[in-house]
Write a protein that holds these residues in place. Sequence first.
Motif, mmCIF file in Angstrom:
data_model
loop_
_atom_site.group_PDB
_atom_site.id
_atom_site.type_symbol
_atom_site.label_atom_id
_atom_site.label_comp_id
_atom_site.label_asym_id
_atom_site.label_seq_id
_atom_site.Cartn_x
_atom_site.Cartn_y
_atom_site.Cartn_z
ATOM 1 N N VAL A 2 0.841 -1.183 0.000
ATOM 2 C CA VAL A 2 0.000 0.000 0.000
ATOM 3 C C VAL A 2 0.883 1.243 0.000
ATOM 4 C CG1 VAL A 2 -1.721 1.280 1.296
ATOM 5 C CG2 VAL A 2 -1.814 -1.205 1.269
ATOM 6 N N ASN A 3 0.580 2.149 -0.916
ATOM 7 C CA ASN A 3 1.305 3.412 -0.999
ATOM 8 C C ASN A 3 0.729 4.375 0.034
ATOM 9 O OD1 ASN A 3 2.709 5.661 -1.714
ATOM 10 N ND2 ASN A 3 1.957 5.749 -3.807
ATOM 11 N N LYS A 4 1.553 4.813 0.985
ATOM 12 C CA LYS A 4 1.070 5.665 2.066
ATOM 13 C C LYS A 4 1.299 7.146 1.824
ATOM 14 C CE LYS A 4 1.151 2.451 5.873
ATOM 15 N NZ LYS A 4 1.503 2.287 7.276
ATOM 16 N N THR A 5 1.790 7.524 0.656
ATOM 17 C CA THR A 5 2.004 8.943 0.382
ATOM 18 C C THR A 5 0.781 9.525 -0.306
ATOM 19 O OG1 THR A 5 3.039 8.474 -1.744
ATOM 20 C CG2 THR A 5 4.497 8.663 0.163
ATOM 21 N N LEU A 6 0.594 10.811 -0.118
ATOM 22 C CA LEU A 6 -0.508 11.505 -0.774
ATOM 23 C C LEU A 6 -0.122 11.849 -2.200
ATOM 24 C CD1 LEU A 6 -1.597 14.107 1.937
ATOM 25 C CD2 LEU A 6 -2.728 11.965 1.370
ATOM 26 N N ALA A 7 -1.071 11.744 -3.086
ATOM 27 C CA ALA A 7 -0.858 12.206 -4.451
ATOM 28 C C ALA A 7 -0.817 13.738 -4.436
ATOM 29 C CB ALA A 7 -1.989 11.721 -5.348
ATOM 30 N N LEU A 8 -0.353 14.314 -5.526
ATOM 31 C CA LEU A 8 -0.208 15.774 -5.562
ATOM 32 C C LEU A 8 -1.539 16.492 -5.377
ATOM 33 C CD1 LEU A 8 2.469 16.149 -8.363
ATOM 34 C CD2 LEU A 8 2.774 16.266 -5.891
ATOM 35 N N HIS A 9 -2.604 15.993 -6.015
ATOM 36 C CA HIS A 9 -3.903 16.649 -5.869
ATOM 37 C C HIS A 9 -4.435 16.489 -4.440
ATOM 38 C CE1 HIS A 9 -5.310 12.541 -6.610
ATOM 39 N NE2 HIS A 9 -6.470 12.913 -6.093
ATOM 40 N N GLU A 10 -4.131 15.374 -3.797
ATOM 41 C CA GLU A 10 -4.543 15.176 -2.408
ATOM 42 C C GLU A 10 -3.770 16.104 -1.469
ATOM 43 O OE1 GLU A 10 -5.742 10.458 -2.463
ATOM 44 O OE2 GLU A 10 -3.622 11.004 -2.331
ATOM 45 N N THR A 11 -2.521 16.339 -1.785
ATOM 46 C CA THR A 11 -1.711 17.269 -1.003
ATOM 47 C C THR A 11 -2.284 18.673 -1.105
ATOM 48 O OG1 THR A 11 0.266 15.939 -1.381
ATOM 49 C CG2 THR A 11 0.609 18.222 -0.723
ATOM 50 N N MET A 12 -2.637 19.091 -2.311
ATOM 51 C CA MET A 12 -3.205 20.416 -2.512
ATOM 52 C C MET A 12 -4.535 20.561 -1.758
ATOM 53 S SD MET A 12 -4.384 22.343 -5.992
ATOM 54 C CE MET A 12 -5.861 21.374 -6.165
ATOM 55 N N GLU A 13 -5.391 19.556 -1.842
ATOM 56 C CA GLU A 13 -6.681 19.610 -1.156
ATOM 57 C C GLU A 13 -6.501 19.629 0.360
ATOM 58 O OE1 GLU A 13 -8.715 16.282 -2.869
ATOM 59 O OE2 GLU A 13 -8.991 17.305 -4.775
ATOM 60 N N THR A 14 -5.558 18.848 0.857
ATOM 61 C CA THR A 14 -5.283 18.832 2.286
ATOM 62 C C THR A 14 -4.770 20.198 2.734
ATOM 63 O OG1 THR A 14 -4.737 16.480 2.183
ATOM 64 C CG2 THR A 14 -3.988 17.671 4.125
ATOM 65 N N HIS A 15 -3.918 20.798 1.927
ATOM 66 C CA HIS A 15 -3.397 22.130 2.231
ATOM 67 C C HIS A 15 -4.531 23.158 2.285
ATOM 68 C CE1 HIS A 15 -0.417 25.312 2.368
ATOM 69 N NE2 HIS A 15 -1.095 25.933 1.429
ATOM 70 N N GLU A 16 -5.453 23.091 1.357
ATOM 71 C CA GLU A 16 -6.585 24.018 1.332
ATOM 72 C C GLU A 16 -7.466 23.841 2.562
ATOM 73 O OE1 GLU A 16 -8.539 23.335 -2.392
ATOM 74 O OE2 GLU A 16 -6.993 24.366 -3.539
ATOM 75 N N ILE A 17 -7.706 22.610 2.947
ATOM 76 C CA ILE A 17 -8.520 22.349 4.143
ATOM 77 C C ILE A 17 -7.800 22.843 5.391
ATOM 78 C CG2 ILE A 17 -9.567 20.558 5.580
ATOM 79 C CD1 ILE A 17 -9.914 18.910 2.974
ATOM 80 N N LEU A 18 -6.483 22.619 5.446
ATOM 81 C CA LEU A 18 -5.696 23.120 6.586
ATOM 82 C C LEU A 18 -5.783 24.641 6.691
ATOM 83 C CD1 LEU A 18 -2.427 21.010 6.626
ATOM 84 C CD2 LEU A 18 -3.887 21.504 8.572
ATOM 85 N N ASN A 19 -5.675 25.320 5.565
ATOM 86 C CA ASN A 19 -5.799 26.783 5.568
ATOM 87 C C ASN A 19 -7.175 27.211 6.068
ATOM 88 O OD1 ASN A 19 -3.229 27.300 4.658
ATOM 89 N ND2 ASN A 19 -3.831 27.429 2.513
ATOM 90 N N PHE A 20 -8.213 26.565 5.579
ATOM 91 C CA PHE A 20 -9.579 26.903 5.983
ATOM 92 C C PHE A 20 -9.784 26.681 7.478
ATOM 93 C CE2 PHE A 20 -14.000 25.530 6.676
ATOM 94 C CZ PHE A 20 -14.641 26.714 6.356
ATOM 95 N N LYS A 21 -9.345 25.522 7.987
ATOM 96 C CA LYS A 21 -9.516 25.212 9.400
ATOM 97 C C LYS A 21 -8.719 26.173 10.281
ATOM 98 C CE LYS A 21 -11.603 22.482 11.069
ATOM 99 N NZ LYS A 21 -12.997 22.554 11.551
ATOM 100 N N THR A 22 -7.542 26.598 9.804
ATOM 101 C CA THR A 22 -6.729 27.544 10.559
ATOM 102 C C THR A 22 -7.422 28.903 10.655
ATOM 103 O OG1 THR A 22 -4.721 26.402 9.876
ATOM 104 C CG2 THR A 22 -4.467 28.649 10.702
ATOM 105 N N VAL A 23 -7.994 29.357 9.553
ATOM 106 C CA VAL A 23 -8.724 30.631 9.558
ATOM 107 C C VAL A 23 -9.934 30.544 10.487
ATOM 108 C CG1 VAL A 23 -10.121 32.194 8.149
ATOM 109 C CG2 VAL A 23 -7.930 31.369 7.294
ATOM 110 N N CYS A 24 -10.649 29.426 10.454
ATOM 111 C CA CYS A 24 -11.803 29.237 11.343
ATOM 112 C C CYS A 24 -11.373 29.265 12.804
ATOM 113 C CB CYS A 24 -12.505 27.916 11.045
ATOM 114 S SG CYS A 24 -13.348 27.875 9.463
ATOM 115 N N LEU A 25 -10.263 28.605 13.098
ATOM 116 C CA LEU A 25 -9.739 28.579 14.458
ATOM 117 C C LEU A 25 -9.396 29.982 14.935
ATOM 118 C CD1 LEU A 25 -8.461 27.094 16.948
ATOM 119 C CD2 LEU A 25 -6.376 26.972 15.609
ATOM 120 N N LEU A 26 -8.669 30.727 14.113
ATOM 121 C CA LEU A 26 -8.279 32.089 14.488
ATOM 122 C C LEU A 26 -9.494 32.987 14.686
ATOM 123 C CD1 LEU A 26 -5.238 32.590 12.097
ATOM 124 C CD2 LEU A 26 -5.178 32.343 14.576
#
Length: 69
Positions: A2-26
């Motif tokens: 099993v490949n445990k690394t994120l694909a590039l599009h999954e990395t981008m989506e995860t980054h976008e969600i992280l940004n959104f959650k960080t803004v919500c937290l702040l």
Amino acid sequence: MVNKTLALHETMETHEILNFKTVCLLRSKLMQGICFDNELKVLMEKDVQQSITDINELVSFYKESQLLK
């Protein structure tokens, strides 16, 4: 195997969600300081705690990015 690394599009989506959650937290954290309703403050504190949990979980996924290897 099993490949445990994120694909590039999954990395981008995860980054976008992280940004959104960080803004919500702040925003929730800042609004607690100007809020006078105690019930609303309690809800915002629950949101802050949940956002911290979510961000920590997302960071663990983000660390599996192909870009970081």
